[in-house]
Design an enzyme around this catalytic site. Structure first.
Site, PDB file in Angstrom:
ATOM      1  N   HIS A 111      32.495  68.501  31.140  1.00  0.00           N
ATOM      2  CA  HIS A 111      31.922  69.183  31.065  1.00  0.00           C
ATOM      3  C   HIS A 111      31.539  69.715  32.290  1.00  0.00           C
ATOM      4  CE1 HIS A 111      30.306  68.709  26.584  1.00  0.00           C
ATOM      5  NE2 HIS A 111      30.920  68.078  27.197  1.00  0.00           N
ATOM      6  N   HIS A 274      39.140  62.502  23.013  1.00  0.00           N
ATOM      7  CA  HIS A 274      38.516  61.947  22.214  1.00  0.00           C
ATOM      8  C   HIS A 274      39.228  60.502  21.346  1.00  0.00           C
ATOM      9  CE1 HIS A 274      36.455  65.957  20.416  1.00  0.00           C
ATOM     10  NE2 HIS A 274      36.160  65.653  21.739  1.00  0.00           N
TER      11      HIS A 274
END
Length: 743
Positions: A111, A274
């Site tokens: 992020h 993920h």
């Protein structure tokens, strides 16, 4: 798109034009301004302050602090060991899922780096901006304040030898290493800034808003890289919270492309990222408190304090989604794809009420471990995870990886490296022992493999250039075209590499291809003559010669005006090849407008004076430098297409302060032209006779109070020598913007 990629949403039927019933973390309440600022009174005023984003006075380390020098004292192996130790030492104040903070650190790094957008080069992790508003309080960054606090003992221990910017990114790389993944490499070299920078992330005035960035069917406005205000990429529940994996794939493809990722890199990042950790949506998000910037002072910058249960660990609420992607969330493997294709999926909701998918008909129940030792869980996926299966292009890619997991490993390693380093510029800026070999996306240039020219050679080459028949304007425009492609945001472009002679730059309208070809042909002849006859293996690259020729023209123009100036020149640029130039990637560097050359692309609607400020910002020039450059380039006749707009002199080609003298002459009255759009006519105030024409790029130096104050300095009768010297210095700065080897 990482492990907690979207916070709980409000009732988006009113706030985001969505029918999602997902819970929400409340948006900040805008406070009334008291007193009103200049920007409140005059919202269309240009923001000159953006040209001074990080004043040295803001740094507690002082103007002389040298980060590469400090970093050289760092034991990087010891640093890595300490980060690894933090990762597996669970803290009671924020317990680690599965006893490992790896997933949290991956999300933090992702992020930070993932705010990068290719259109203007803004964002990315290169300055540690995640520490400051608005990023530290974005809905997509819920709980990343905890990740940074976990790292504080490491930062405290190593001090200024490691920047926050580097540590935030490095921690995610360490997380992958600690969980059995072999990373492609890592480069340090990100230097901290000490205050936030104003970036236009969108025009929406609510978190998770989308209504002001789309037009047409679903055309995302430039330069935005995210679909939603406050998110890094896309809404993991689907567009505007509608759980449609196919529609979500469209958003994924668009937003990742705006970060310079192709379909395979995009799929690799989603599947690879993920494969670790989990998302957090244990309960009612209405019980989550304000973000760090709005939290009470006693919370000391800790945001999103939750009153749901313990507010942490098994009760944690971050995105509102409650997904664990694999049976081995702290170990690299192909579990994500094995589950994605091993089950059929049905739409369900998390305990917090967010849309997600669960294995159909109870399949796989109990096979997914609980992060804190509770009963096993059923397999779950995000809406955007299912996109990897439902979109035909992503499906072909991910099915191949299902059968050949080693290809996924390689693709994820390279895509992750690109994600973390995309905003750092050329590999010459990287520090440390783990830097990978240069990649095409780093715009590689060859190393110098010959003797460089000396002062005597430079003088001889200048003479040949000035005797070549090329004009001052041609030489100046060519050098400017090469060097001004640089942008400070992601350190791309510039004169090094000599890519002005390659596609796509040689065909850009702003570079006047026909005239450019003529100039380059002459300069190439001079280069070949020198290289074939110079003794001792000396050579000059075309990249160096282009800059040298422009500097020679500046010196000549100053001398013709009665002023002796010397433009600093440092050889050492090399010429890149077309094969090592990514044409598609370079296309985003093409200017929409360049006010320094009085160029604007046909159809451009934004105000020219605002585009000039933006151009100056990307070049990294200050307001005084921008002022002197515009005035000097006008005097030199360096306008695009030979336009006379702003050429307020009777002696074009001579470096003089005439631009400022005549701009500020009250004997001239300006009015908008009736014959040409975006053109102004300056007429004699007494006779009405036309004297000059100009654009907003010119007149802004008389209309804006800050720029007028600067223009007045250069219009003074005692400023002629200062003007010439300041222009030469600013010119040299632009020419050397990409010479990181000189720093």
């Amino acid at each position: 798109m990482s492990s907690d990629s979207r916070p709980p949403q409000p009732d988006t039927s009113t706030q985001s034009n969505s029918e999602s019933e997902s819970p929400a973390i409340s948006s900040p309440t805008p406070q009334d301004h008291a007193p009103m600022t200049n920007r409140d009174w005059w919202p269309n005023q240009i923001d000159v302050s953006m040209l001074h984003p990080h004043p040295s006075q803001a740094s507690p380390l002082g103007a002389d602090f040298d980060y590469p020098k400090e970093f050289a004292k760092l034991d990087v192996d010891a640093l890595k060991a300490d980060v690894m130790s933090v990762m597996t030492t669970s803290q009671d104040w924020w317990p680690a899922d599965y006893g490992h903070y790896g997933g949290l650190f991956i999300r933090m790094s992702w992020h930070a780096a993932g705010t990068y957008r290719i259109q203007d080069g803004r964002g990315g992790g290169g300055q540690g901006m995640q520490r400051f508003a608005p990023l530290n309080s974005w809905p997509d960054n819920v709980s990343l304040d905890k990740a940074r606090r976990l790292l504080w003992p490491v930062k405290q221990k190593y001090g200024s030898k490691i920047s926050w910017a580097d540590l935030i990114i490095f921690a995610g790389n360490c997380a992958l290493d600690s969980m059995g993944f072999k990373t492609f490499g890592f480069g340090f070299g990100r230097e901290d800034v000490w205050q936030p920078e104003e970036v236009m992330w969108g025009e929406e005035d609510v978190w998770l808003g989308t209504d002001k960035r789309y037009s047409g069917k679903r055309d995302l406005a430039q330069p935005y890289g995210a679909t939603t205000m406050g998110l890094i990429y896309v809404n993991p529940e689907g567009p505007e919270g509608k759980p449609d994996p196919v529609a979500a794939a469209h958003d994924i493809r668009e937003t990742f492309a705006r970060m310079a990722m192709n379909d395979e890199e995009t799929a690799a990042l989603i599947v690879g990222g993920h494969s670790f950790g989990k998302t957090h949506g244990a309960g009612d998000a209405d019980l989550v408190g304000p973000e760090p910037e709005a939290a009470p002072i006693e919370q000391q910058g800790f945001g999103w304090k939750s009153s749901f249960g313990s507010g942490k660990g098994k009760d944690a609420i971050t995105s509102g989604l409650e997904v664990v992607w694999t049976p081995t969330p702290t170990q690299w493997g192909n579990g994500f794809l094995e589950l994605l294709y091993g089950y059929e999926w049905e739409l369900t909701k998390s305990p917090a009420g967010a849309w997600q998918f669960t294995a159909k008909d109870g399949a796989g129940a109990g096979t997914i471990p609980d992060p804190f030792g509770g009963p096993g869980r059923a397999p779950t996926m995000l809406v955007t995870d299912i996109s990897m299966r439902e979109d035909p292009i992503y499906r072909r890619i991910t099915q191949r990886w299902l059968e050949h997991p080693e290809e996924l490993t390689e693709a994820f390693a390279k895509a992750w490296y690109k994600l973390l380093h995309r905003d750092m510029g050329p590999v010459s800026r990287y520090l440390g022992p783990w830097v990978a070999e240069p990649q095409l996306w780093q715009d590689p240039v060859p190393d110098v493999d010959h003797e460089l020219v000396d002062a005597k050679d430079v003088a001889a080459l200048k003479s040949k250039v000035l005797a070549s028949g090329l004009t001052v304007a041609q030489l100046v425009k060519t050098a400017w075209s090469a060097a001004s492609s640089f942008r400070r945001t992601d350190k791309r472009g510039g004169a090094n590499g000599g890519r002005l002679r390659l596609e796509p730059q040689k065909s850009w309208e702003s570079n006047e291809p026909a005239d450019l070809d003529q100039v380059l042909s002459v300069l190439e002849g001079i280069q070949q003559d020198f290289n074939s006859s110079a003794a001792g293996g000396k050579k000059i690259s075309l990249a160096d010669l282009i800059v040298l020729a422009g500097s020679a023209a500046v010196e000549k123009a100053a001398k013709d005006g009665g002023h002796e100036v010397s433009v600093p020149f440092a050889p050492g640029r090399t010429d890149a090849s077309q094969e090592n130039t990514d044409v598609e990637s370079f296309a985003v560097l093409e200017p929409r407008a360049d006010g320094f050359r009085n160029y604007v692309r046909v159809g451009e609607k934004a105000p020219l004076e605002h585009l000039l400020i933006e151009r100056a910002y990307r070049l990294g020039v200050t307001a005084p430098e921008m002022t002197v450059l515009v005035g000097g380039l006008r005097a030199l006749g360096a306008n695009h297409g030979g336009s006379k707009h702003g050429v307020f002199t009777d002696n074009p080609g001579v470096l003089s302060n005439d631009f400022f003298v005549n701009l500020l002459d009250m004997g001239t009255e300006w009015k908008a032209s009736e014959a040409a759009e975006n053109v102004y006519e300056g007429c004699d105030r007494s006779s009405g006779q036309l004297k000059w024409t100009a654009t907003a790029n010119d007149l802004v130096f008389g209309s804006n109070s800050v720029l007028r104050a600067l223009a007045e300095v250069y219009a003074q009768s005692d400023a002629k020598q200062k003007f010439a010297e300041d222009f030469a210095a600013a010119w040299a700065k632009v020419m050397n913007n990409d010479r990181f080897d000189l720093e």
